[in-house]
Design a protein around this motif. Structure first.
Motif, PDB file in Angstrom:
ATOM      1  N   THR A   1      14.945  22.925   5.848  1.00  0.00           N
ATOM      2  CA  THR A   1      13.941  23.540   5.208  1.00  0.00           C
ATOM      3  C   THR A   1      14.225  25.150   5.403  1.00  0.00           C
ATOM      4  O   THR A   1      13.731  25.883   4.398  1.00  0.00           O
TER       5      THR A   1
ATOM      6  N   LEU B   1       7.285  15.793   2.731  1.00  0.00           N
ATOM      7  CA  LEU B   1       8.606  15.325   3.233  1.00  0.00           C
ATOM      8  C   LEU B   1       8.475  13.774   3.595  1.00  0.00           C
ATOM      9  O   LEU B   1       9.421  13.236   4.103  1.00  0.00           O
TER      10      LEU B   1
ATOM     11  N   MET C   1       8.960  17.773  11.953  1.00  0.00           N
ATOM     12  CA  MET C   1      10.126  18.365  11.413  1.00  0.00           C
ATOM     13  C   MET C   1      11.788  18.113  12.045  1.00  0.00           C
ATOM     14  O   MET C   1      12.720  18.584  11.542  1.00  0.00           O
TER      15      MET C   1
ATOM     16  N   GLU D   1      17.845  15.160  -0.134  1.00  0.00           N
ATOM     17  CA  GLU D   1      18.055  16.604  -0.061  1.00  0.00           C
ATOM     18  C   GLU D   1      18.358  17.233  -1.315  1.00  0.00           C
ATOM     19  O   GLU D   1      17.778  18.407  -1.427  1.00  0.00           O
TER      20      GLU D   1
ATOM     21  N   ARG E   1      14.992  18.065   9.256  1.00  0.00           N
ATOM     22  CA  ARG E   1      14.256  18.526   8.255  1.00  0.00           C
ATOM     23  C   ARG E   1      13.797  19.907   8.565  1.00  0.00           C
ATOM     24  O   ARG E   1      13.824  20.924   7.805  1.00  0.00           O
TER      25      ARG E   1
ATOM     26  N   GLY F   1       5.869  18.336   6.500  1.00  0.00           N
ATOM     27  CA  GLY F   1       6.239  17.303   6.674  1.00  0.00           C
ATOM     28  C   GLY F   1       5.581  16.463   7.448  1.00  0.00           C
ATOM     29  O   GLY F   1       6.066  15.287   7.827  1.00  0.00           O
TER      30      GLY F   1
ATOM     31  N   TYR G   1      14.696  17.547  -2.877  1.00  0.00           N
ATOM     32  CA  TYR G   1      13.931  18.584  -2.133  1.00  0.00           C
ATOM     33  C   TYR G   1      14.289  20.071  -2.616  1.00  0.00           C
ATOM     34  O   TYR G   1      13.520  20.915  -2.654  1.00  0.00           O
TER      35      TYR G   1
END
Length: 320
Positions: free
Chosen positions: A116, A241, A103, A271, A112, A212, A274
């Motif tokens: 997140t 991810l 991450m 982004e 990440r 991830g 996500y």
């Protein structure tokens, strides 16, 4: 190669330089016209300037613009769901967040990990707006262990404060899908003093996994854990991810036998995508009735939940 009689004149002025310029004719006319194209054809002008959409309010802030963009996103998600379906309103969801070293990648800005955490806070707020009588628990994966971030509860402020505390920590180690799934199953099926499940049968049991990494450090056979999730009627949704992982695809296929796996396993492209994938899970899921085990008369009937309301009783005689 195009010939040119242009020579370098070190002490020449602008007028002399203009006199030394050579204009191509014949076959070179096309290149001359290409140089004279309007600037509007440049690829740089095709970039959308998103900062121009932001307008300053009367109070000197951009809060109004941000609120309008959030409302547009909510209306967009609402318009997508036009098919009349039976949905579960009492949900019990475990959010599993990857806190491993994977991450730390910066393909999603700022990282990440930080992105997140921010999206998880927005998801908790949106989840309780659409599911006010539901509950959420949060589990993290770090150093091959399952870390309990927030216990199962219906208080969004507790979940958001626990997620904000993760900003002070750094992601490290490897994730363990098996440990996280076993912990999530235990949180959904934990028994109280009267041997009742924390997630009753009339509510949904869901797991949302934000993964991830490309590997999982498991102490045993993860397929045994997946089989226990299927027996406990727990559905899973995975948002990747990095890339699609085979064991995650197997997980969503076995725990969602009535749905298309593409609805429950997606890899974030950027982004914006996500955020859309996470916020889509705030909408209550479809309720799949097991009509195969029902009779023909009961196939069209809905499952009813018995509820009790207090009744007022008047005593004919005065009481102390």
């Amino acid at each position: 190669m195009v010939e040119s009689d242009e020579e370098y004149a070190p002490g020449a002025s602008d007028d002399d330089a203009a006199a030394h310029q050579v204009t191509s004719h014949g076959k070179g006319g096309a290149s001359s016209r290409a140089r004279n194209r309007p600037v509007a054809d440049d690829a740089f002008n095709e970039v959308r300037r998103t900062w121009e959409d932001v307008e300053e309010g009367a109070d000197g802030t951009i809060t109004g613009t941000i609120d309008s963009l959030l409302q547009q996103g909510k209306r967009k998600r609402t318009l997508k769901d036009t098919t009349p379906l039976q949905r579960g309103i009492i949900r019990h969801l475990i959010l599993i967040v990857d806190l491993s070293a994977a991450m730390t990648e910066k393909d999603l800005r700022p990282t990440r990990y930080l992105l997140t955490i921010r999206y998880c806070q927005d998801f908790v707020t949106e989840f309780f707006e659409q599911n006010p009588i539901s509950q959420i628990g949060i589990i993290g994966m770090r150093d091959g262990l399952a870390v309990r971030v927030s216990d199962m509860s219906g208080n969004p402020s507790d979940h958001i404060s626990n997620l904000q505390a993760l900003r002070k920590q750094d992601p490290k180690g490897q994730p363990s899908l098996q440990n996280a799934l076993d912990t999530a199953r235990g949180a959904l099926l934990i028994l109280d003093s009267q041997f009742r499940s924390h997630a009753p049968s009339h509510g949904t049991r869901e797991i949302l996994l934000l993964f991830g990494s490309l590997l999982s450090s498991d102490p045993g056979d993860i397929h045994t854990t997946i089989a226990s999730l299927v027996n406990s009627q727990i559905t899973t949704t995975v948002i990747g991810l990095s890339a699609q992982v085979a064991i995650c695809l197997t997980l969503v296929k076995r725990t969602n036998p009535h749905s298309n796996p593409q609805k429950h396993y997606n890899v974030a492209l950027d982004e914006v995508n996500y955020r859309e994938l996470i916020m889509r899970l705030a909408t209550p899921p479809e309720s799949h009735t097991q009509s195969a085990t029902r009779s023909i008369d009961d196939s069209n009937s809905s499952t009813l939940l018995m509820m009790g309301f207090p009744s007022r009783v008047t005593d004919p005689k005065p009481s102390l």
